[in-house]
Design a protein around this motif. Structure first.
Motif, PDB file in Angstrom:
ATOM      1  N   GLU A 188       0.819  -1.221   0.000  1.00 16.76           N
ATOM      2  CA  GLU A 188       0.000   0.000   0.000  1.00 16.76           C
ATOM      3  C   GLU A 188       0.850   1.268   0.000  1.00 16.76           C
ATOM      4  OE1 GLU A 188      -0.418  -2.453   2.422  1.00 16.76           O
ATOM      5  OE2 GLU A 188      -1.866  -3.454   1.108  1.00 16.76           O
ATOM      6  N   GLY A 189       2.159   1.112   0.100  1.00 16.72           N
ATOM      7  CA  GLY A 189       3.053   2.261   0.067  1.00 16.72           C
ATOM      8  C   GLY A 189       3.453   2.776   1.432  1.00 16.72           C
ATOM      9  N   THR A 190       3.006   2.114   2.511  1.00 17.71           N
ATOM     10  CA  THR A 190       3.378   2.531   3.856  1.00 17.71           C
ATOM     11  C   THR A 190       4.821   2.126   4.160  1.00 17.71           C
ATOM     12  OG1 THR A 190       1.095   2.201   4.581  1.00 17.71           O
ATOM     13  CG2 THR A 190       2.781   2.348   6.302  1.00 17.71           C
ATOM     14  N   ILE A 191       5.578   3.047   4.733  1.00 12.21           N
ATOM     15  CA  ILE A 191       6.950   2.735   5.104  1.00 12.21           C
ATOM     16  C   ILE A 191       6.950   1.977   6.428  1.00 12.21           C
ATOM     17  CG2 ILE A 191       9.210   3.675   5.700  1.00 12.21           C
ATOM     18  CD1 ILE A 191       8.574   6.065   3.916  1.00 12.21           C
ATOM     19  N   ASN A 192       7.394   0.731   6.395  1.00 14.45           N
ATOM     20  CA  ASN A 192       7.454  -0.084   7.612  1.00 14.45           C
ATOM     21  C   ASN A 192       8.661   0.292   8.463  1.00 14.45           C
ATOM     22  OD1 ASN A 192       5.143  -1.696   6.926  1.00 14.45           O
ATOM     23  ND2 ASN A 192       6.423  -2.808   5.471  1.00 14.45           N
ATOM     24  N   TYR A 193       9.809   0.417   7.842  1.00 17.19           N
ATOM     25  CA  TYR A 193      11.018   0.840   8.546  1.00 17.19           C
ATOM     26  C   TYR A 193      12.077   1.228   7.528  1.00 17.19           C
ATOM     27  CZ  TYR A 193      12.405  -4.032   7.616  1.00 17.19           C
ATOM     28  OH  TYR A 193      12.674  -5.228   7.017  1.00 17.19           O
ATOM     29  N   ARG A 194      13.118   1.885   8.015  1.00 15.83           N
ATOM     30  CA  ARG A 194      14.214   2.327   7.157  1.00 15.83           C
ATOM     31  C   ARG A 194      15.498   1.566   7.511  1.00 15.83           C
ATOM     32  NH1 ARG A 194      12.553   6.893   4.469  1.00 15.83           N
ATOM     33  NH2 ARG A 194      10.854   8.060   5.449  1.00 15.83           N
ATOM     34  N   VAL A 195      16.295   1.326   6.514  1.00 15.76           N
ATOM     35  CA  VAL A 195      17.620   0.741   6.707  1.00 15.76           C
ATOM     36  C   VAL A 195      18.616   1.888   6.649  1.00 15.76           C
ATOM     37  CG1 VAL A 195      19.337  -0.855   5.786  1.00 15.76           C
ATOM     38  CG2 VAL A 195      16.907  -1.435   5.662  1.00 15.76           C
ATOM     39  N   GLU A 196      19.072   2.326   7.798  1.00 17.94           N
ATOM     40  CA  GLU A 196      19.959   3.481   7.877  1.00 17.94           C
ATOM     41  C   GLU A 196      21.419   3.056   7.688  1.00 17.94           C
ATOM     42  OE1 GLU A 196      18.625   6.298   7.917  1.00 17.94           O
ATOM     43  OE2 GLU A 196      16.654   6.098   8.867  1.00 17.94           O
ATOM     44  N   THR A 197      22.229   3.985   7.180  1.00 20.55           N
ATOM     45  CA  THR A 197      23.639   3.680   6.956  1.00 20.55           C
ATOM     46  C   THR A 197      24.575   4.636   7.670  1.00 20.55           C
ATOM     47  OG1 THR A 197      23.659   5.072   4.972  1.00 20.55           O
ATOM     48  CG2 THR A 197      23.144   2.743   4.663  1.00 20.55           C
ATOM     49  N   GLY A 198      24.102   5.837   7.942  1.00 22.37           N
ATOM     50  CA  GLY A 198      24.994   6.862   8.458  1.00 22.37           C
ATOM     51  C   GLY A 198      25.617   7.644   7.312  1.00 22.37           C
ATOM     52  N   ASP A 199      26.551   8.521   7.646  1.00 21.33           N
ATOM     53  CA  ASP A 199      27.187   9.395   6.665  1.00 21.33           C
ATOM     54  C   ASP A 199      28.676   9.456   7.008  1.00 21.33           C
ATOM     55  OD1 ASP A 199      27.988  11.361   4.931  1.00 21.33           O
ATOM     56  OD2 ASP A 199      26.518  12.856   5.567  1.00 21.33           O
ATOM     57  N   ALA A 200      29.482   8.667   6.282  1.00 26.86           N
ATOM     58  CA  ALA A 200      30.898   8.574   6.642  1.00 26.86           C
ATOM     59  C   ALA A 200      31.700   7.952   5.507  1.00 26.86           C
ATOM     60  CB  ALA A 200      31.063   7.733   7.913  1.00 26.86           C
ATOM     61  N   ILE A 201      33.001   8.080   5.634  1.00 24.88           N
ATOM     62  CA  ILE A 201      33.948   7.352   4.782  1.00 24.88           C
ATOM     63  C   ILE A 201      34.767   6.470   5.719  1.00 24.88           C
ATOM     64  CG2 ILE A 201      35.825   7.521   3.110  1.00 24.88           C
ATOM     65  CD1 ILE A 201      34.830  10.423   2.606  1.00 24.88           C
ATOM     66  N   ILE A 202      34.683   5.158   5.537  1.00 23.98           N
ATOM     67  CA  ILE A 202      35.346   4.238   6.441  1.00 23.98           C
ATOM     68  C   ILE A 202      36.104   3.180   5.630  1.00 23.98           C
ATOM     69  CG2 ILE A 202      33.666   4.574   8.287  1.00 23.98           C
ATOM     70  CD1 ILE A 202      32.328   1.975   7.489  1.00 23.98           C
ATOM     71  N   SER A 203      36.894   2.399   6.306  1.00 25.91           N
ATOM     72  CA  SER A 203      37.601   1.304   5.635  1.00 25.91           C
ATOM     73  C   SER A 203      36.672   0.097   5.513  1.00 25.91           C
ATOM     74  CB  SER A 203      38.850   0.920   6.423  1.00 25.91           C
ATOM     75  OG  SER A 203      38.497   0.279   7.637  1.00 25.91           O
ATOM     76  N   GLY A 204      37.071  -0.843   4.665  1.00 27.15           N
ATOM     77  CA  GLY A 204      36.295  -2.061   4.527  1.00 27.15           C
ATOM     78  C   GLY A 204      36.244  -2.861   5.815  1.00 27.15           C
ATOM     79  N   VAL A 205      37.363  -2.900   6.539  1.00 23.14           N
ATOM     80  CA  VAL A 205      37.395  -3.625   7.811  1.00 23.14           C
ATOM     81  C   VAL A 205      36.446  -2.980   8.813  1.00 23.14           C
ATOM     82  CG1 VAL A 205      38.833  -4.233   9.803  1.00 23.14           C
ATOM     83  CG2 VAL A 205      39.698  -4.571   7.484  1.00 23.14           C
ATOM     84  N   GLU A 206      36.410  -1.653   8.845  1.00 23.83           N
ATOM     85  CA  GLU A 206      35.472  -0.965   9.742  1.00 23.83           C
ATOM     86  C   GLU A 206      34.034  -1.290   9.375  1.00 23.83           C
ATOM     87  OE1 GLU A 206      37.258   3.209  11.212  1.00 23.83           O
ATOM     88  OE2 GLU A 206      37.286   2.964   9.037  1.00 23.83           O
ATOM     89  N   ALA A 207      33.756  -1.417   8.078  1.00 22.34           N
ATOM     90  CA  ALA A 207      32.402  -1.775   7.645  1.00 22.34           C
ATOM     91  C   ALA A 207      32.044  -3.188   8.101  1.00 22.34           C
ATOM     92  CB  ALA A 207      32.280  -1.657   6.135  1.00 22.34           C
ATOM     93  N   VAL A 208      32.993  -4.110   8.016  1.00 18.52           N
ATOM     94  CA  VAL A 208      32.756  -5.470   8.517  1.00 18.52           C
ATOM     95  C   VAL A 208      32.497  -5.433  10.017  1.00 18.52           C
ATOM     96  CG1 VAL A 208      33.753  -7.755   8.867  1.00 18.52           C
ATOM     97  CG2 VAL A 208      34.111  -6.574   6.696  1.00 18.52           C
ATOM     98  N   GLU A 209      33.266  -4.630  10.736  1.00 20.64           N
ATOM     99  CA  GLU A 209      33.046  -4.489  12.176  1.00 20.64           C
ATOM    100  C   GLU A 209      31.620  -4.049  12.473  1.00 20.64           C
ATOM    101  OE1 GLU A 209      35.941  -1.706  13.553  1.00 20.64           O
ATOM    102  OE2 GLU A 209      37.601  -3.150  13.525  1.00 20.64           O
TER     103      GLU A 209
END
Length: 327
Positions: free
Chosen positions: A130-151
């Protein structure tokens, strides 16, 4: 021969006849044309593949390829087949019953170029029919390393979906794509991020994925026990990474997310205890007192108590979750 596009959209197609037109429309109406669509019909039993090839053939604005698997390969293998046929510097996984923001391609290209990123992760939203937003998948706003992303994935502060990640194609092709398992996105995301140097987290919501009552994520699926194998593969692929507090973070993903998900989702979605019992017993057999103590130590006392019920007897856990718990 024309220059390769910046991005190859990997589009597995399987039993999405009611939704594929909207998905393709969101891709074909992008503000940028610096991409191609690699659609793979995974031996779909409905008209999804036929509709996809017809819609793509009716336009000439966006280059495309259409591949048909002779037999059903599953999501992970189909994405890999698409990536092998792709020409783009980056790949973007799109599920064919979802749709994307019309400015997605332009925005992620700009972020990848600006930051020389190996992976760009953007926010998404889960919406109802119906178009209702159930929830959001947030990411933040940053530049990080791949290892930090895995963490952050191990820490449960970053979601491991494939659909909200632009990934350098050479990296995507260099990893293992688990065949025949559900929850494969966790393995794929952890491996790609582990091999990446620069990861751009952008807060913009550029992807909408659907909640459908008939979808695999909303009905009881005995294959949820695949999560045991997925967690083992994640451990194998991360144990050599220089991750801070590795054991604590791995515990959080493996037990607080993995074991909890198997147990709670089974109790909630299995229509009868008879169907739920073998899966709940498999979790109970693997649970140890140290795991329950670890959950408590991780500031999750309620989870520790409820999982103790599972260890005592799956029937007690099943009844409690059916009445009170939602994971």
């Amino acid at each position: 021969m024309p220059a390769p596009p910046k991005i190859s959209v990997l589009l597995p197609v399987y039993k999405v006849e009611p939704y594929i037109e909207e998905c393709l429309d969101s891709l074909l109406s992008q503000t940028s044309i610096d991409f191609e669509i690699i659609a793979v019909d995974d031996s779909s039993p409905d008209r999804s593949g036929e509709m996809t090839s017809r819609i793509l053939a009716q336009q000439s604005r966006i280059p495309w390829k259409f591949i048909k698997n002779r037999e059903n390969k599953g999501l992970a293998e189909t994405r890999k087949i698409a990536a092998q046929a792709a020409r783009g510097e980056y790949v973007l996984c799109v599920d064919s019953d979802d749709h994307v923001h019309r400015d997605l391609i332009r925005r992620v290209i700009a972020e990848a170029d600006t930051h020389h990123a190996d992976v760009v992760i953007f926010a998404a939203e889960n919406i109802s029919p119906e178009g209702t937003i159930n929830y959001r998948v947030e990411t933040g706003d940053a530049i990080i390393s791949g290892v930090e992303a895995v963490e952050r994935i191990l820490d449960l502060s970053l979601q491991a979906y494939c659909f909200n990640k632009l990934v350098r194609r050479s990296i995507f092709l260099a990893i293992e794509h688990p065949t025949g398992l559900i929850y494969e996105d966790i393995c794929v995301s952890v491996q790609t991020l582990g091999k990446s140097e620069i990861v751009r987290l952008m807060p913009d919501t550029l992807y909408s994925y659907m909640y459908r009552e008939s979808g695999i994520s909303t009905r009881f699926n005995p294959n949820i026990v695949d999560l045991f194998a997925i967690m083992d593969r994640v451990e194998k692929s991360t144990e050599s990474l220089p991750i801070r507090n590795y054991r604590r973070l791995l515990f959080r993903l493996k037990y607080i997310y993995g074991y909890r998900t198997i147990a709670f989702q089974t109790a909630i979605k299995a229509p009868t205890y008879r169907l739920a019992k073998p899966i709940l017993c498999s979790v109970a057999d693997k649970l140890r007192l140290a795991h329950l103590v670890g959950m408590y130590s991780d500031h999750r006392p309620k989870l520790s108590i409820v999982m103790a019920m599972l260890k005592i007897h799956p029937w007690i856990f099943y009844c409690f979750v059916r009445r009170f718990g939602r994971g």
